[in-house]
Design an enzyme around this catalytic site. Structure first.
Site, PDB file in Angstrom:
ATOM      1  N   HIS A   1       0.138  -3.715  -4.660  1.00 17.65           N
ATOM      2  CA  HIS A   1       0.861  -4.067  -5.876  1.00 17.65           C
ATOM      3  C   HIS A   1       1.392  -5.495  -5.757  1.00 17.65           C
ATOM      4  O   HIS A   1       1.996  -5.852  -4.748  1.00 17.65           O
ATOM      5  CB  HIS A   1       2.042  -3.121  -6.102  1.00 17.65           C
ATOM      6  CG  HIS A   1       1.668  -1.684  -6.212  1.00 17.65           C
ATOM      7  ND1 HIS A   1       2.593  -0.663  -6.189  1.00 17.65           N
ATOM      8  CD2 HIS A   1       0.456  -1.073  -6.342  1.00 17.65           C
ATOM      9  CE1 HIS A   1       1.988   0.506  -6.299  1.00 17.65           C
ATOM     10  NE2 HIS A   1       0.685   0.276  -6.387  1.00 17.65           N
TER      11      HIS A   1
ATOM     12  N   TYR B   1      12.760  -3.046   1.832  1.00 20.98           N
ATOM     13  CA  TYR B   1      12.439  -4.341   1.237  1.00 20.98           C
ATOM     14  C   TYR B   1      13.552  -4.801   0.293  1.00 20.98           C
ATOM     15  O   TYR B   1      14.109  -4.036  -0.474  1.00 20.98           O
ATOM     16  CB  TYR B   1      11.083  -4.321   0.519  1.00 20.98           C
ATOM     17  CG  TYR B   1      10.851  -3.218  -0.475  1.00 20.98           C
ATOM     18  CD1 TYR B   1      10.912  -3.466  -1.842  1.00 20.98           C
ATOM     19  CD2 TYR B   1      10.543  -1.920  -0.047  1.00 20.98           C
ATOM     20  CE1 TYR B   1      10.676  -2.461  -2.771  1.00 20.98           C
ATOM     21  CE2 TYR B   1      10.304  -0.908  -0.967  1.00 20.98           C
ATOM     22  CZ  TYR B   1      10.379  -1.182  -2.328  1.00 20.98           C
ATOM     23  OH  TYR B   1      10.153  -0.172  -3.240  1.00 20.98           O
TER      24      TYR B   1
END
Length: 474
Positions: A70, A133
């Site tokens: 992605h 993240y």
């Protein structure tokens, strides 16, 4: 297995901007500790100061869990809290490195900075893996995303565990091959004041690339209370403010004062807020009028401002506001010449019509041509020069307005002796309206800009070029 005792370090990859960091992990019988993200230390090693706004954790209990490729329009700082992954990154940005692939393993002693538009995916190599993240934007349905099939033959990622043997979502399996991927475009550049003299020069410099956007007051009013929602500002990398109130004498009137402050200060403050909140580079064009012109040398960028009139006061206030934006360029100019009415065209017209003008001879400076300003802005932004203020004018020996007028007469085939030099006081002695005070010394030093690799052309040469193309007489 986590490696202990490494020094904080950087490992470059074949994908521009994709950088692996070795993280120091300190362990003992109780477990381990690390600084997962440390702004000061990591930016000192070249990590962009990307301004994360959200921290996410993906927990995977089984070996072989595989997440799709992605690419989002934001930056990521990816690391592992527990476990180990095989990571694969594919450049899905427009440009020459589109399709480039990088793979590596991450455990708690490694992290990776993933720039906007680079596809991100991973496969777990240990059970109970926590993948973390930081991102510098929030998910939005209006953002531009891109995806790549995990099994794409062009990328040819060598997955440690065959894709036929792992857990993958049906959605990830259905993503397109590289030939059918929609690349992530670069961040947009917004030019304000696009129909003015500098705006037209910026149009000529930047052209009609899809990521360049031009606006005037009719299409984007920076004084609107809805400015914060007028665009998806996270899609913009640079705002170039080529709009300003420049009627120097009219600014000395009550109405002109109000308009000058509205355009040069209030509007600039609104842009500064947008730029700061969204990590945008703000380019602001300033003026020699922020100085009083009393120095006996050229002005440097760090000289204290001391404006004489309302226009200069508004420009100095705008400079102060822009200087608070983390990513900013203040471009100080003098005696601007572009398309439309200007001093050079006026002198050329007077010469042609047989009029012998009186011209001020006690104000000294250099011309600045709008196409040079446009080139200089592109140079600073494109080379990622150090943020801050830069003087930008033509180079060469300074001259008075009368000197320049004589040169215009000479270059257009007329007798330069037809020009009569007069003092500023004498020139304006018969004025019927307000007259703004002018700095007598408008010479701006160019050393800082030239240290970035900028090559200045002399105002004498630029004047020849300007007139030879017909722009000075049309």
């Amino acid at each position: 297995m986590t490696t202990y005792g490494k020094q904080l370090g950087v490992i470059e990859t074949n994908i521009p901007g994709l950088v692996v960091f070795d993280l120091p992990v300190h362990g003992d019988a109780r477990g381990w500790f690390k600084e997962n993200w440390q702004r000061e230390k990591m930016t000192a090693l070249g990590l962009p100061d990307f301004g994360p706004v959200q921290n996410n954790i993906s927990f995977n209990d089984a070996v072989g869990t595989t997440r799709g490729i992605h690419a989002e329009p934001w930056d990521k700082w990816v690391s592992v809290a527990t476990g180990r992954i095989f990571g694969a990154w594919v450049d899905l940005r427009e440009g020459p490195t589109f399709g480039a692939v990088f793979t590596t393993e991450l455990d708690p002693s490694k992290a990776i900075f993933v720039p906007r538009g680079v596809g991100n995916s991973y496969q777990t190599l240990e059970p109970d893996t926590a993948y973390t993240y930081l991102v510098n934007d929030h998910w939005s349905p209006d953002a531009a995303y891109s995806f790549l099939n995990l099994a794409d033959e062009t990328a040819a990622i060598d997955w440690p565990i065959p894709l036929t043997d792992v857990e993958i979502s049906a959605k990830d399996l259905a993503h397109p091959r590289l030939a059918d991927v929609t690349p992530i475009p670069p961040k947009k550049i917004l030019v304000l004041g696009a129909n003015g003299q500098l705006g037209r020069a910026l149009r000529a410099e930047y052209g009609d690339a899809p990521h360049i956007e031009y606006a005037d007051r009719a299409t984007l009013d920076i004084s609107s209370p809805d400015l914060a929602t007028a665009r998806r500002w996270r899609d913009y990398g640079t705002i170039i403010n080529a709009a300003a109130y420049t009627k120097v004498d009219l600014a000395e009137t009550p109405e002109g004062r109000k308009d000058a402050w509205a355009a040069n200060v209030t509007g600039v403050a609104a842009l500064a807020r947008i730029a700061t909140e969204n990590g945008i580079t703000l380019v602001h064009v300033s003026s020699d009028y922020v100085f009083d012109g009393t120095l006996d040398r050229s002005y440097r960028e760090d000289d204290p401002v001391c404006p004489l009139g309302v226009y200069g006061q508004t420009k100095a206030a705008g400079d102060a506001i822009v200087s608070t934006v983390p990513r900013h360029y203040i471009i100080r100019t003098s005696w601007v010449i572009g398309e439309g009415n200007n001093f050079v065209r006026t002198m050329a017209s007077l010469a042609e019509r047989g009029i012998d003008p009186k011209v001020v001879d006690d104000q000294i400076g250099r011309l600045t041509f709008t196409d040079d300003i446009a080139r200089g802005i592109r140079h600073l932004v494109g080379t990622a020069a150090e943020f801050g203020a830069y003087n930008l004018t033509a180079g060469g020996e300074p001259a008075s307005w009368a000197d320049i007028a004589r040169r215009v007469f000479e270059l257009t085939g007329h007798d330069p002796e037809r020009i009569t030099g007069v003092s500023t006081e004498a020139y304006y002695s018969t004025a019927t309206g307000p007259v703004a005070p002018r700095p007598r010394n408008s010479v701006l030093g160019m050393e800082r800009l030239e240290s970035t690799g900028w090559a200045s052309l002399t105002q004498q040469l630029r004047l020849v070029e300007y007139l030879s193309t017909g722009r000075g007489t049309s």
